[in-house]
Write a protein that holds these residues in place. Structure first.
Motif, short mmCIF file in Angstrom:
data_model
loop_
_atom_site.label_atom_id
_atom_site.label_comp_id
_atom_site.label_asym_id
_atom_site.label_seq_id
_atom_site.Cartn_x
_atom_site.Cartn_y
_atom_site.Cartn_z
N VAL A 25 33.30 30.84 47.35
CA VAL A 25 34.19 31.09 46.42
C VAL A 25 34.87 32.53 46.30
O VAL A 25 33.89 33.53 45.99
CB VAL A 25 33.50 30.84 44.77
CG1 VAL A 25 34.73 30.91 43.95
CG2 VAL A 25 32.65 29.46 44.77
N PRO A 26 35.76 32.69 47.11
CA PRO A 26 36.20 34.10 47.43
C PRO A 26 36.60 34.75 46.27
O PRO A 26 36.33 36.07 46.10
CB PRO A 26 37.55 33.74 48.13
CG PRO A 26 37.32 32.38 48.65
CD PRO A 26 36.67 31.72 47.94
N GLU A 27 37.04 34.18 45.18
CA GLU A 27 37.46 34.99 43.92
C GLU A 27 36.32 35.83 43.34
O GLU A 27 36.66 36.88 42.72
CB GLU A 27 37.72 34.04 43.05
CG GLU A 27 39.14 33.27 43.41
CD GLU A 27 39.06 32.05 43.97
OE1 GLU A 27 39.66 30.74 43.80
OE2 GLU A 27 37.97 31.96 44.67
N ILE A 28 35.22 35.23 43.57
CA ILE A 28 33.94 36.05 43.01
C ILE A 28 32.99 36.41 44.08
O ILE A 28 32.06 36.94 43.79
CB ILE A 28 33.18 35.33 41.86
CG1 ILE A 28 32.59 33.96 42.64
CG2 ILE A 28 33.87 34.99 40.51
CD1 ILE A 28 31.84 32.96 41.47
N ASP A 29 33.32 36.49 45.19
CA ASP A 29 32.76 37.26 46.44
C ASP A 29 31.27 36.31 46.51
O ASP A 29 30.39 36.88 46.46
CB ASP A 29 32.71 38.60 46.35
CG ASP A 29 31.79 39.18 47.71
OD1 ASP A 29 32.39 38.52 48.84
OD2 ASP A 29 31.33 39.99 47.69
N PHE A 30 31.51 34.89 46.52
CA PHE A 30 30.31 34.02 46.35
C PHE A 30 30.16 33.18 47.64
O PHE A 30 31.19 32.52 47.86
CB PHE A 30 29.97 33.43 45.08
CG PHE A 30 28.85 32.47 44.79
CD1 PHE A 30 27.73 32.91 44.31
CD2 PHE A 30 29.07 31.19 45.36
CE1 PHE A 30 26.59 32.20 44.18
CE2 PHE A 30 27.77 30.35 45.36
CZ PHE A 30 26.84 30.83 44.74
#
Length: 317
Positions: free
Chosen positions: A38-43
Motif C-alpha cells: 500500500v504505497p500511500e502509507i508506505d506499507f
C-alpha cells in the motif's frame, strides 16, 4: 449461562494504537493473496478482511535496517480510509470482525517462550491484553466480534502450555481456558446463535466445544481417530469401553490393524500389542496370543511376554 471462569483480561500496561493519520485514503489491491503493498502509507505486509468486507486489517512483523530494529506495525482500514494505526513488537495472525473489532497475536521481542494476545475496538482503544508464558500458535474471532480465542504452543513447565483461551470481548473478560483433548486446530469458528466454539482441522472433521470447555463432539473424535489408527486414542477408547466412548470392539480392531498396516514403522510393535489387548477384551485368546507374538518378534521388550506365556499355557491346558 454459567461460566467456569470470568477472569479480567485487561492489561493496563499494554500500549494503545496511535491516533489515525488524518483519515488517509488508500487503494487496497483487489487480490486476496498473502502479502500486499500500500504505497500511500508506505506499507508492505499481510492483511485480513472482515466477513462483510467493510474493514481490512493490515500488519507486518518487526523490521531490520542494518543494526536498527523497528517494531511491527498494524493498520485498520474502514472502506478505503485508515482509521487506526499502531505499533506492536511482532504482530501476527490478525483478524477483524464485521463490527471493526480486531485481534492480533504479539510474538514479542524476547527469546523466551512468551507472547501476548491483544484485542482492540474499531477506534483503536484496547479491549484487553493477555500475556502467556508460551509461544502463541493461532487465534480466532467471531463474525460479530463478541467472542475470540487464542491457542498457545507447548511450553514445558508453564501453566500456559497448549491452552485454548476463550474471551468475551464485549465484556472484556476471559471466559474459560482448557487444553483441548483433540489437540491443536488450524482455525476456529463461532456458529451464530450457538453457545459453542468449533475447532477447524484441515485434514480432520471439525469439532465443537462448549464455551466452558466441554468437549461436545468427543465421541466423533474418538471414532474418527480410531479409524485412522491413532494408537493413543485407540488405547483411550479401549480403556473407557464402548458405552462411554461410542467405539465398538470391531472398530478398535480395525483401527489397530490400520496402524499395523499403514502406521509409522517405529510403533508397529506397539500397534500389535494394542491389537492383542483389543482381542483379549473381545475374549479372543488365540487372536490375542498371535498379536502378542507378532509384537514380541518386533520388540522383545514390548512388555507382553508374561501375558503371551499365560495365554500360550492356557491354550495347551
Amino acid at each position: 449461562m454459567s461460566w467456569l471462569k470470568r477472569l479480567l483480561g485487561r492489561d493496563d500496561d499494554a500500549e494503545s494504537p496511535a491516533a489515525p493519520p488524518g483519515g488517509t485514503r488508500i487503494a487496497l489491491p483487489r487480490h486476496d493473496r498473502g502479502v500486499v503493498s500500500v504505497p500511500e502509507i508506505d506499507f508492505v505486509g499481510e492483511r485480513a478482511a472482515s466477513p462483510n468486507g467493510r474493514y481490512t486489517l493490515l500488519w507486518h512483523d518487526r523490521r531490520w535496517a542494518g543494526e536498527i530494529v523497528s517494531a511491527g506495525r498494524f493498520v485498520l482500514v474502514d472502506g478505503e480510509t485508515v482509521v487506526v494505526e499502531g505499533r506492536m513488537e511482532r504482530p501476527q495472525d490478525g483478524k477483524v470482525a464485521d463490527s471493526g473489532i480486531f485481534i492480533l497475536n504479539d510474538w514479542g521481542a524476547s527469546d523466551a517462550l512468551s507472547g501476548t494476545f491483544h484485542a482492540f475496538r474499531p477506534d483503536g482503544s484496547a479491549i484487553l491484553s493477555r500475556h502467556y508464558w508460551a509461544n502463541l500458535l493461532n487465534n480466532g474471532l467471531s463474525r460479530d466480534g463478541r467472542l475470540a480465542a487464542c491457542q498457545t504452543c507447548d511450553a514445558p513447565g508453564s501453566p500456559d502450555s497448549s491452552v485454548l483461551t476463550l474471551f468475551d470481548l464485549h465484556r472484556g473478560e476471559e471466559l474459560a481456558r482448557w487444553t483441548p483433548e483433540s489437540g491443536w486446530a488450524n482455525g476456529y469458528q463461532f456458529p451464530e446463535g450457538e453457545a459453542r466454539i468449533r475447532v477447524v482441522r484441515h485434514d480432520r472433521p471439525s469439532l465443537d466445544y462448549s464455551l466452558e470447555g466441554e468437549f461436545l463432539d468427543r465421541q466423533l473424535w474418538l471414532q474418527d481417530e480410531t479409524a485412522r489408527g491413532t494408537l493413543h486414542v485407540i488405547r483411550k477408547a479401549l480403556a473407557e469401553g464402548e458405552s462411554a466412548s461410542g467405539v465398538s470392539i470391531e472398530a478398535l480392531r480395525i483401527g489397530a490393524r490400520h496402524a499395523i498396516d499403514q502406521g509409522d514403522e517405529r510403533f508397529r510393535a506397539e500397534a500389535w500389542r494394542l491389537l492383542g489387548e483389543v482381542e483379549e477384551s473381545a475374549d479372543e485368546p488365540a487372536a490375542a496370543l498371535d498379536a502378542y507374538e507378532q509384537a514380541l518378534a518386533l520388540n522383545p521388550k514390548i512388555g507382553v511376554a508374561k501375558r503371551a506365556a499365560a495365554l500360550r499355557k492356557a491354550s495347551t491346558a
